[in-house]
Design an enzyme around this catalytic site. Structure first.
Site, mmCIF file in Angstrom:
data_model
loop_
_atom_site.group_PDB
_atom_site.id
_atom_site.type_symbol
_atom_site.label_atom_id
_atom_site.label_comp_id
_atom_site.label_asym_id
_atom_site.label_seq_id
_atom_site.Cartn_x
_atom_site.Cartn_y
_atom_site.Cartn_z
ATOM 1 N N CYS A 2 0.683 -0.952 -0.234
ATOM 2 C CA CYS A 2 0.357 0.121 0.305
ATOM 3 C C CYS A 2 0.624 1.941 0.160
ATOM 4 O O CYS A 2 1.861 1.062 0.537
ATOM 5 C CB CYS A 2 -0.836 0.240 1.542
ATOM 6 S SG CYS A 2 -1.392 -1.126 1.624
ATOM 7 N N ARG A 27 1.952 1.208 -5.935
ATOM 8 C CA ARG A 27 1.527 0.458 -4.597
ATOM 9 C C ARG A 27 0.311 -0.154 -4.446
ATOM 10 O O ARG A 27 0.532 -1.131 -3.533
ATOM 11 C CB ARG A 27 2.016 1.652 -3.859
ATOM 12 C CG ARG A 27 3.997 1.666 -3.181
ATOM 13 C CD ARG A 27 4.423 2.188 -2.618
ATOM 14 N NE ARG A 27 4.581 1.934 -1.270
ATOM 15 C CZ ARG A 27 4.810 0.508 -1.248
ATOM 16 N NH1 ARG A 27 6.305 0.994 -1.979
ATOM 17 N NH2 ARG A 27 5.304 0.534 -0.287
ATOM 18 N N TRP A 75 -3.785 -1.611 -1.836
ATOM 19 C CA TRP A 75 -4.227 -2.460 -2.201
ATOM 20 C C TRP A 75 -4.242 -4.057 -0.790
ATOM 21 O O TRP A 75 -3.408 -4.525 -0.511
ATOM 22 C CB TRP A 75 -2.405 -3.616 -2.966
ATOM 23 C CG TRP A 75 -2.513 -4.169 -3.382
ATOM 24 C CD1 TRP A 75 -1.982 -5.491 -3.189
ATOM 25 C CD2 TRP A 75 -2.820 -4.408 -4.916
ATOM 26 N NE1 TRP A 75 -2.092 -6.552 -4.261
ATOM 27 C CE2 TRP A 75 -2.477 -5.674 -5.562
ATOM 28 C CE3 TRP A 75 -3.955 -3.527 -5.703
ATOM 29 C CZ2 TRP A 75 -2.996 -6.184 -6.852
ATOM 30 C CZ3 TRP A 75 -4.216 -3.808 -7.411
ATOM 31 C CH2 TRP A 75 -3.732 -5.058 -7.556
ATOM 32 N N ASN A 101 0.552 0.263 6.315
ATOM 33 C CA ASN A 101 1.033 -0.390 5.141
ATOM 34 C C ASN A 101 1.060 -1.892 5.567
ATOM 35 O O ASN A 101 2.705 -1.704 6.539
ATOM 36 C CB ASN A 101 2.032 -0.279 3.673
ATOM 37 C CG ASN A 101 2.901 -0.573 3.061
ATOM 38 O OD1 ASN A 101 2.173 -1.653 2.719
ATOM 39 N ND2 ASN A 101 4.625 -0.315 2.856
ATOM 40 N N GLY A 102 1.112 -3.030 5.413
ATOM 41 C CA GLY A 102 2.107 -4.334 5.727
ATOM 42 C C GLY A 102 0.801 -4.749 6.462
ATOM 43 O O GLY A 102 -0.544 -5.071 6.113
ATOM 44 N N GLU A 488 7.864 -19.767 -20.358
ATOM 45 C CA GLU A 488 7.937 -18.478 -19.919
ATOM 46 C C GLU A 488 8.920 -17.865 -20.434
ATOM 47 O O GLU A 488 8.627 -16.820 -20.482
ATOM 48 C CB GLU A 488 7.091 -17.914 -18.330
ATOM 49 C CG GLU A 488 7.835 -17.237 -17.697
ATOM 50 C CD GLU A 488 6.192 -16.674 -18.008
ATOM 51 O OE1 GLU A 488 5.438 -16.939 -18.736
ATOM 52 O OE2 GLU A 488 6.649 -15.531 -17.248
ATOM 53 N N LYS A 492 8.110 -14.781 -22.613
ATOM 54 C CA LYS A 492 8.490 -13.350 -21.892
ATOM 55 C C LYS A 492 9.597 -12.165 -23.385
ATOM 56 O O LYS A 492 9.134 -11.638 -23.002
ATOM 57 C CB LYS A 492 9.866 -12.940 -21.391
ATOM 58 C CG LYS A 492 9.555 -13.841 -19.195
ATOM 59 C CD LYS A 492 8.277 -12.388 -18.917
ATOM 60 C CE LYS A 492 6.738 -12.549 -19.134
ATOM 61 N NZ LYS A 492 6.058 -13.507 -18.567
ATOM 62 N N GLU A 495 7.196 -11.417 -25.911
ATOM 63 C CA GLU A 495 5.563 -10.560 -26.072
ATOM 64 C C GLU A 495 6.744 -9.185 -25.349
ATOM 65 O O GLU A 495 6.082 -7.602 -25.665
ATOM 66 C CB GLU A 495 4.802 -10.535 -25.442
ATOM 67 C CG GLU A 495 5.664 -10.469 -23.417
ATOM 68 C CD GLU A 495 4.546 -11.084 -22.615
ATOM 69 O OE1 GLU A 495 3.938 -10.629 -22.489
ATOM 70 O OE2 GLU A 495 4.974 -11.859 -20.881
ATOM 71 N N HIS A 511 12.816 -34.533 -32.376
ATOM 72 C CA HIS A 511 11.147 -35.075 -32.369
ATOM 73 C C HIS A 511 11.174 -33.757 -34.104
ATOM 74 O O HIS A 511 9.741 -33.380 -34.268
ATOM 75 C CB HIS A 511 10.127 -34.990 -32.387
ATOM 76 C CG HIS A 511 10.261 -36.007 -31.238
ATOM 77 N ND1 HIS A 511 10.763 -37.504 -32.006
ATOM 78 C CD2 HIS A 511 10.839 -36.528 -29.931
ATOM 79 C CE1 HIS A 511 10.747 -38.384 -31.352
ATOM 80 N NE2 HIS A 511 11.290 -38.119 -29.449
ATOM 81 N N LYS A 610 -3.023 -5.641 -19.600
ATOM 82 C CA LYS A 610 -2.397 -5.850 -19.039
ATOM 83 C C LYS A 610 -3.120 -7.273 -17.990
ATOM 84 O O LYS A 610 -3.173 -8.282 -17.600
ATOM 85 C CB LYS A 610 -1.926 -4.444 -17.916
ATOM 86 C CG LYS A 610 -1.672 -5.176 -16.603
ATOM 87 C CD LYS A 610 -0.301 -6.379 -16.699
ATOM 88 C CE LYS A 610 -0.122 -6.868 -15.261
ATOM 89 N NZ LYS A 610 0.915 -7.668 -15.352
HETATM 90 O O1 M6R Z 1 -4.441 -11.579 -15.248
HETATM 91 P P1 M6R Z 1 -3.827 -12.749 -15.859
HETATM 92 O O2 M6R Z 1 -2.957 -13.937 -14.907
HETATM 93 O O3 M6R Z 1 -5.447 -13.698 -15.918
HETATM 94 O O4 M6R Z 1 -3.146 -12.200 -17.408
HETATM 95 C C1 M6R Z 1 -3.087 -13.757 -18.301
HETATM 96 C C2 M6R Z 1 -2.632 -13.467 -19.306
HETATM 97 O O5 M6R Z 1 -2.851 -12.522 -20.469
HETATM 98 C C3 M6R Z 1 -0.810 -13.112 -18.520
HETATM 99 O O6 M6R Z 1 -0.303 -14.010 -17.553
HETATM 100 C C4 M6R Z 1 -0.175 -12.094 -20.229
HETATM 101 O O7 M6R Z 1 -0.067 -13.950 -21.270
HETATM 102 C C5 M6R Z 1 1.304 -11.653 -19.146
HETATM 103 N N1 M6R Z 1 1.645 -10.889 -20.091
HETATM 104 C C6 M6R Z 1 2.259 -12.551 -19.724
HETATM 105 O O8 M6R Z 1 3.124 -12.149 -19.421
#
Ligand code: M6R
Length: 615
Positions: A2, A27, A75, A101-102, A488, A492, A495, A511, A610
């Site tokens: 927070c 935060r 938060w 905050n905590g 993953e 990363k 994207e 394969h 996001k």
């Molecule tokens: O908020 P969520 O975890 O449900 O989101 C899922 C995906 O949209 C999210 O993980 C996306 O793949 C990210 N941009 C990956 O870095």
């Protein structure tokens, strides 16, 4: 996480606090509130929503006059985000006001004691318990505010940065810190309080950063008194000259939110198991699991639904659940699951994983599973989000707000929560001995420090990024627990740098993908000790004989892969099932540095949002 802000001085407090809260919104942003002392009374306004919602509300609702005030952007940890749970909180008498905050871990037992003594509570928060504890101590022992705060904090277990004032002594604010940050800006007959220096940077460059277990009594016209909370010893405060500009501070001095969030992982993982993993007592406490233990134990199988990075966390969980708790697991893309008429029964437990808690496909998958009678358990980061509310029960990750579109700390904290659940179920099912269980708890507890160590490879990873940044393709390979980490790592890179990358189980290379390998192809291979190590080394040999460029992610001290690879990045040793929490770190850093070197918008990559709230 927070954000807290306070002011006492000769200026109007409100504009400073509201602007400060906006700067601290990174935060936390699920609710916000302000308390102002107008010379006679405390004026309080709080609301669910963002600081902009609070601003609109407050300017219609109350007079914003006053030269003393405190504010908070939340938060949620204890209690859903709503107006009542928002900070500031007042004591039962209405005299004392607090922002916090905590997490106060022993709030429940303190609350029960206070209820016995006649206190009542409006909110579900741990913070309202703390302010009433301070009031109780102050009244019963006839103490000044500073002393009462100190005595109360000595009864508290947990983490805090707090600011408290008493409407009957409106010339002072008492602050204290343990585990959460607290900066005091020192001006000319005025003081500022904040989670970081951004709210006061334009008013003063002089700042005191309280250390853990320190408190300060801040009075107009007087020097700040800083003392130890535990033993009353006075501390000579060190006043720093701030040399940061606003932009830097909002990102905590990091160039991008993504990098900041990568570096927050040690504390985010710690916050996620704080109060849940009790290694001394050899127990895991998770209310959502405990309350539904029968359902978990009776389940024929667990189905995990998620998207993107959260789906990768689900894949890691599949290995962990099956290995430790011996429960069959299926991991599904939520978008496929919802449309393919899946077989689901009342004997299935569905775990939905989502950072945002708002992903449309995951939400639809949950609704489908519920309509078929399955028990649905959520693993979300955003408290009070739609998925958190829609699921039958759940466990939050406590990663704090993740602002960078590329998920980093959400992934590692999701794995942390899922590991805790798997361990708890393993214990309940008797699939692990008590000594194995204890060893896992001890190892998990060491992960934040090991992540910290893994982060030390940052500068070296940057040199590797520089060498390979112009590659057109990347291949990521891993086996077992680290196969999802390879996926993953590739996601990363894709994207944020827009370089094509693919993740594969290392043994699948022969394969098909092996045809891609030549001297232009960087292959990132996760080859930690244990976990089919020799087999991965053989895969590396196959890549080498086809002239592929090998970047090995290895266990500290490894020599075999070093001989074969072009570069190796070391991570500390841990239990095999916990390695994803460490091997992920260099992959995040690699994609981050490549994207920065290619001048990409790291925090807001093209075409991505996001949270994906549409199909
Ligand atoms: O908020 P969520 O975890 O449900 O989101 C899922 C995906 O949209 C999210 O993980 C996306 O793949 C990210 N941009 C990956 O870095």
């Amino acid at each position: 996480m927070c954000g807290i802000v306070g002011y006492i001085g000769h200026r109007e407090a409100y504009p400073i606090i509201i602007k400060g809260l906006q700067r601290l919104e990174y935060r936390g942003y699920d609710s916000a509130g302000i308390a102002l002392y107008d010379g006679t009374n405390i004026k309080l306004s709080k609301t669910k929503g963002k600081v902009s919602d609070l601003k609109e509300k407050i300017e219609n609702e109350i007079s914003t006059k006053g030269t003393l005030g405190i504010g908070h952007t939340r938060w949620a940890t204890h209690g859903v985000p709503n107006d009542v749970n928002s900070h500031p909180h007042t004591s039962n008498s209405g005299d004392l006001v607090i922002i916090h905050n905590g997490i106060i871990e022993n709030y429940d037992s303190l609350k029960q004691e206070l209820i016995k003594r006649g206190y009542t509570f409006q909110s579900d928060t741990d913070t309202e318990v703390l302010i009433n504890l301070i009031e109780d101590v102050k009244k019963n022992e006839n103490l000044k505010l500073g002393k009462a705060v100190q005595v109360a904090l000595n009864q508290v277990v947990g983490a805090y940065a707090i600011a408290v004032f008493d409407k009957n002594k409106p010339n002072e604010i008492v602050v204290a810190k343990l585990g959460s940050p607290l900066a005091i800006g020192v001006g000319d007959d005025e003081f500022f309080i904040a989670s970081d220096a951004s709210p006061f940077i334009e008013y003063t460059k002089n700042a005191i950063y309280l250390e853990d277990e320190e408190m300060a009594i801040i009075r107009r016209g007087k020097d700040i008194k800083v003392r130890k909370i535990q033993n009353d010893n006075l501390v000579d405060p060190y006043v720093q000259k701030l040399q940061l500009n606003l932009e830097q501070i909002e990102k905590g001095g990091y160039e991008h939110f993504m990098l900041k969030e990568i570096y927050e992982q040690p504390s985010a993982i710690l916050d996620t198991f704080r109060g849940r993993l009790l290694s001394n007592e050899a127990i895991i406490k998770m209310v959502g699991v405990e309350d539904n233990m029968k359902k978990f134990l009776a389940a024929d199988r667990i189905i995990i639904v998620a998207c993107g990075t959260s789906w990768h966390a689900g894949l890691v969980a599949e290995y962990i659940f099956e290995d430790l708790a011996r429960i069959p697991v299926e991991v599904e893309y939520a978008s496929e699951f919802r449309y393919r008429n899946p077989v689901i029964t009342e004997k299935d437990v569905v775990i939905a994983i989502s950072q945002s808690g708002e992903t449309a496909d995951t939400l639809a998958a949950i609704k489908l599973a519920k309509s078929k009678g399955a028990f649905v358990f959520g693993v979300c980061n955003v408290v009070g989000s739609t998925i958190a509310r829609e699921t039958n029960a759940g466990a939050y990750t406590h990663a704090g707000p993740e602002i960078g579109v590329a998920s980093t700390k959400a992934f590692t904290t999701q794995i942390t929560v899922l590991t805790l659940i798997a361990l708890r179920l393993a214990r309940a099912k008797g699939t692990m001995s008590s000594s194995e269980f204890r060893q896992h708890l001890i190892e998990l507890e060491m992960i934040p420090a090991k992540v910290e160590e893994a982060l030390k490879s940052d500068a070296y990873v940057k040199t590797i990024a520089d060498i390979y940044k112009d590659s057109k393709n990347f291949l990521y390979l891993g086996r077992g627990f680290n196969f999802p980490v390879a996926l993953e790592g590739a996601l990363k890179l894709k994207e944020i740098s827009y370089i094509h990358a693919e993740g594969y189980p290392a043994a699948e290379m022969k394969h098909g993908p092996i045809a891609l390998i030549d001297e232009q192809m960087p292959v990132v291979v996760i080859a930690t000790k244990k976990g089919h190590y020799e087999k991965v080394v053989s895969n590396i040999q196959e890549i080498k004989s086809r002239k592929g460029r090998i970047i090995g992610i290895v266990t500290k001290g490894d020599t075999s892969v070093k001989e074969l690879a072009d570069y190796v990045i070391e991570v500390p040793e841990t239990l095999e099932c916990l390695t994803p929490l460490l091997t992920t770190i260099p992959l995040q850093l690699l994609s981050y540095h490549i994207a920065v070197m290619l001048n990409k918008n790291v925090d807001q990559p093209r075409n991505l949002a996001k949270s994906v709230t549409v199909e």
